[in-house]
Scaffold this active site. Structure first.
Site, PDB file in Angstrom:
ATOM      1  N   TYR A 274      -2.304  -0.560  10.633  1.00  0.00           N
ATOM      2  CA  TYR A 274      -2.331  -0.947   9.218  1.00  0.00           C
ATOM      3  C   TYR A 274      -1.038  -0.495   8.535  1.00  0.00           C
ATOM      4  O   TYR A 274      -0.398  -1.266   7.828  1.00  0.00           O
ATOM      5  CB  TYR A 274      -3.545  -0.313   8.543  1.00  0.00           C
ATOM      6  CG  TYR A 274      -3.661  -0.621   7.058  1.00  0.00           C
ATOM      7  CD1 TYR A 274      -4.183  -1.829   6.613  1.00  0.00           C
ATOM      8  CD2 TYR A 274      -3.254   0.310   6.098  1.00  0.00           C
ATOM      9  CE1 TYR A 274      -4.294  -2.103   5.243  1.00  0.00           C
ATOM     10  CE2 TYR A 274      -3.367   0.040   4.736  1.00  0.00           C
ATOM     11  CZ  TYR A 274      -3.886  -1.164   4.310  1.00  0.00           C
ATOM     12  OH  TYR A 274      -3.985  -1.436   2.966  1.00  0.00           O
TER      13      TYR A 274
ATOM     14  N   SER B  38       0.866  -1.183   0.000  1.00  0.00           N
ATOM     15  CA  SER B  38       0.000   0.000   0.000  1.00  0.00           C
ATOM     16  C   SER B  38       0.899   1.227   0.000  1.00  0.00           C
ATOM     17  O   SER B  38       2.078   1.112   0.360  1.00  0.00           O
ATOM     18  CB  SER B  38      -0.853  -0.013   1.276  1.00  0.00           C
ATOM     19  OG  SER B  38      -1.556   1.193   1.416  1.00  0.00           O
TER      20      SER B  38
ATOM     21  N   LYS C 216       1.909  -2.749   6.749  1.00  0.00           N
ATOM     22  CA  LYS C 216       2.320  -2.608   5.352  1.00  0.00           C
ATOM     23  C   LYS C 216       3.809  -2.237   5.245  1.00  0.00           C
ATOM     24  O   LYS C 216       4.475  -2.641   4.298  1.00  0.00           O
ATOM     25  CB  LYS C 216       1.435  -1.577   4.628  1.00  0.00           C
ATOM     26  CG  LYS C 216      -0.027  -2.037   4.478  1.00  0.00           C
ATOM     27  CD  LYS C 216      -0.165  -3.312   3.639  1.00  0.00           C
ATOM     28  CE  LYS C 216      -1.594  -3.751   3.433  1.00  0.00           C
ATOM     29  NZ  LYS C 216      -1.736  -4.953   2.614  1.00  0.00           N
TER      30      LYS C 216
HETATM   31  N1  LIG Z   1      -8.853  -0.782  -1.111  1.00  0.00           N
HETATM   32  C1  LIG Z   1      -7.867   0.038  -0.852  1.00  0.00           C
HETATM   33  O1  LIG Z   1      -8.043   1.256  -0.726  1.00  0.00           O
HETATM   34  C2  LIG Z   1      -6.446  -0.486  -0.736  1.00  0.00           C
HETATM   35  C3  LIG Z   1      -5.381   0.440  -0.790  1.00  0.00           C
HETATM   36  C4  LIG Z   1      -4.087  -0.034  -0.658  1.00  0.00           C
HETATM   37  C5  LIG Z   1      -3.851  -1.379  -0.494  1.00  0.00           C
HETATM   38  N2  LIG Z   1      -4.904  -2.258  -0.442  1.00  0.00           N
HETATM   39  C6  LIG Z   1      -4.612  -3.664  -0.204  1.00  0.00           C
HETATM   40  O2  LIG Z   1      -5.127  -4.444  -1.261  1.00  0.00           O
HETATM   41  C7  LIG Z   1      -5.552  -5.706  -0.757  1.00  0.00           C
HETATM   42  C8  LIG Z   1      -6.988  -5.995  -1.190  1.00  0.00           C
HETATM   43  O3  LIG Z   1      -7.811  -4.946  -0.724  1.00  0.00           O
HETATM   44  P1  LIG Z   1      -9.342  -4.799  -1.162  1.00  0.00           P
HETATM   45  O4  LIG Z   1      -9.647  -3.359  -1.133  1.00  0.00           O
HETATM   46  O5  LIG Z   1      -9.612  -5.572  -2.386  1.00  0.00           O
HETATM   47  O6  LIG Z   1     -10.053  -5.484   0.087  1.00  0.00           O
HETATM   48  P2  LIG Z   1     -11.506  -6.168   0.179  1.00  0.00           P
HETATM   49  O7  LIG Z   1     -11.946  -6.016   1.582  1.00  0.00           O
HETATM   50  O8  LIG Z   1     -12.388  -5.679  -0.906  1.00  0.00           O
HETATM   51  O9  LIG Z   1     -11.170  -7.706  -0.114  1.00  0.00           O
HETATM   52  C9  LIG Z   1     -10.306  -8.404   0.732  1.00  0.00           C
HETATM   53  C10 LIG Z   1     -10.629  -9.875   0.632  1.00  0.00           C
HETATM   54  O10 LIG Z   1      -9.735 -10.550   1.543  1.00  0.00           O
HETATM   55  C11 LIG Z   1     -10.473 -11.507   2.263  1.00  0.00           C
HETATM   56  N3  LIG Z   1      -9.827 -11.795   3.553  1.00  0.00           N
HETATM   57  C12 LIG Z   1      -9.812 -11.013   4.656  1.00  0.00           C
HETATM   58  N4  LIG Z   1      -9.178 -11.643   5.648  1.00  0.00           N
HETATM   59  C13 LIG Z   1      -8.784 -12.845   5.158  1.00  0.00           C
HETATM   60  C14 LIG Z   1      -8.099 -13.952   5.712  1.00  0.00           C
HETATM   61  N5  LIG Z   1      -7.703 -13.960   6.989  1.00  0.00           N
HETATM   62  N6  LIG Z   1      -7.865 -15.021   4.935  1.00  0.00           N
HETATM   63  C15 LIG Z   1      -8.298 -15.038   3.642  1.00  0.00           C
HETATM   64  N7  LIG Z   1      -8.958 -14.038   3.069  1.00  0.00           N
HETATM   65  C16 LIG Z   1      -9.194 -12.943   3.828  1.00  0.00           C
HETATM   66  C17 LIG Z   1     -11.871 -10.896   2.431  1.00  0.00           C
HETATM   67  O11 LIG Z   1     -12.843 -11.890   2.709  1.00  0.00           O
HETATM   68  C18 LIG Z   1     -12.053 -10.210   1.090  1.00  0.00           C
HETATM   69  O12 LIG Z   1     -12.662 -11.075   0.149  1.00  0.00           O
HETATM   70  C19 LIG Z   1      -5.354  -5.642   0.758  1.00  0.00           C
HETATM   71  O13 LIG Z   1      -4.136  -6.259   1.089  1.00  0.00           O
HETATM   72  C20 LIG Z   1      -5.297  -4.165   1.044  1.00  0.00           C
HETATM   73  O14 LIG Z   1      -4.543  -3.892   2.205  1.00  0.00           O
HETATM   74  C21 LIG Z   1      -6.189  -1.835  -0.582  1.00  0.00           C
END
Ligand SMILES: NC(=O)c1ccc[n+]([C@@H]2O[C@H](COP(=O)([O-])OP(=O)(O)OC[C@H]3O[C@@H](n4cnc5c(N)ncnc54)[C@H](O)[C@@H]3O)[C@@H](O)[C@H]2O)c1
Length: 304
Positions: free
Chosen positions: A192, A179, A196
């Site tokens: 968080y 991130s 990261k």
């Molecule tokens: N959305 C954002 O703004 C953003 C920004 C920077 C980084 N990220 C990173 O991108 C990645 C995906 O984010 P997203 O926005 O798609 O999230 P999201 O919440 O839409 O999807 C995350 C998925 O991970 C699954 N999950 C959660 N805990 C779990 C576990 N213990 N075991 C297996 N699966 C698990 C959830 O069920 C969900 O389906 C994450 O690592 C997040 O930190 C997201």
């Protein structure tokens, strides 16, 4: 160790290569025949990664803590595959498995099941993550522990499962969803951000270790630094200049992630502009950095 002369040559070549790649990016490798495992594939970026990798010819393995959403993703991939494939050798293009990646024993067990059912994993995308947001001192200790289990330790457990096979076959790629919060701090996201930063340390250290001990290896690593993506993970995201620093949809983010790792980039920023912004920003005095951050007014809120 290298000599002064070699150092100068390396610096010149490093700058030259960087400039050339800005104009002529490396060719994107094919995903045909690859077996891509995506953690957290049941929603958001993970689901989009599964759909888009499959469209590019990969088989996809969808892991999620939520069996139903993982299965829905696999089903969507298989439905698309059945409609669009010209030579449907097999109706199955995606498989789903329930796995809580924070639990090491469960990761080991589901990894064995996956290998048995689908085969060796050639691309691992460590995507699953959670983002609880509130002021640091309002977090309960168990919430911080859970966050590190899901966001950090899970990536160790999957890498330890699948990377040895990649190294043995001298073919593979590990992609880690970090991130911009792994480059800079953000209010209300202190645990968080530290999780990261830990991922940044994991991938950076691993990259340099492989460069030292496995110079010839064709196993690649990519760390992804998205800004806010519209998946619902971030509470009340803000950006003052959405044209300059947009909040992308998950599909756009997945497209940039896939394009980046297919070109073997070590780091991918989404949006791209944040790469040079953060690299240059780190050289500035702290007061200038915070003034710029105040001006850009990017961040998240939290549930009160
Ligand atoms: N959305 C954002 O703004 C953003 C920004 C920077 C980084 N990220 C990173 O991108 C990645 C995906 O984010 P997203 O926005 O798609 O999230 P999201 O919440 O839409 O999807 C995350 C998925 O991970 C699954 N999950 C959660 N805990 C779990 C576990 N213990 N075991 C297996 N699966 C698990 C959830 O069920 C969900 O389906 C994450 O690592 C997040 O930190 C997201």
């Amino acid at each position: 160790m290298i000599t002064w002369f070699q150092l100068v040559v390396e610096i010149c070549l490093g700058f030259w290569e960087h400039m050339v790649q800005l104009v002529y990016p490396p060719l994107a490798k094919s995903l045909v025949g690859e077996v891509v495992l995506i953690t957290g594939a049941g929603h958001g970026i993970g689901r989009e990664l599964a759909l888009q990798c499959a469209r590019l010819g990969a088989k996809v393995v969808c892991w999620d803590i939520n069996a139903q959403t993982a299965q829905e993703t696999a089903q969507r991939v298989n439905e698309e595959w059945a409609v669009n494939a010209t030579h449907v050798d097999t109706p199955i293009r995606a498989w789903s498995f329930q796995c809580d990646v924070s639990k090491r024993e469960e990761v080991n067990k589901v990894a064995d099941e996956t290998r048995l059912k689908v085969g060796e994993i050639t691309v691992l995308i460590n995507n699953a993550g959670i983002m609880p947001a509130k002021p640091m001192l309002k977090f309960e200790p168990h919430e911080i522990e859970r966050l590190f289990d899901v966001n950090v330790f899970s990536q160790y457990w999957t890498i330890m499962q699948f990377m040895p096979g990649m190294i043995k076959r001298d073919h593979g790629h590990v992609v880690s969803m970090c991130s911009v919060a792994g480059i800079t701090g953000t209010p209300y996201l202190v645990p968080y951000c530290s999780s990261k930063f830990a991922i940044k340390g994991l991938m950076d250290g691993l990259f340099l270790e492989m460069r030292q001990d496995m110079k010839e290896s064709r196993v690649r690593l990519t760390t992804v630094h998205p800004f806010t993506i519209n998946t619902g993970l971030a509470v009340d995201p803000m950006t003052r200049f959405p044209k300059l620093i947009p909040i992308h949809e998950a599909s756009e983010c997945a497209q940039q992630v896939i394009d980046g790792f297919r070109r073997n980039y070590e780091e991918v920023f989404v949006p791209k502009i944040l790469g040079p912004v953060f690299r240059l920003g780190k050289c500035l005095p702290r007061r200038v950095q915070t003034a710029l951050a105040d001006f850009l007014n990017c961040g998240v809120g939290y549930n009160k």
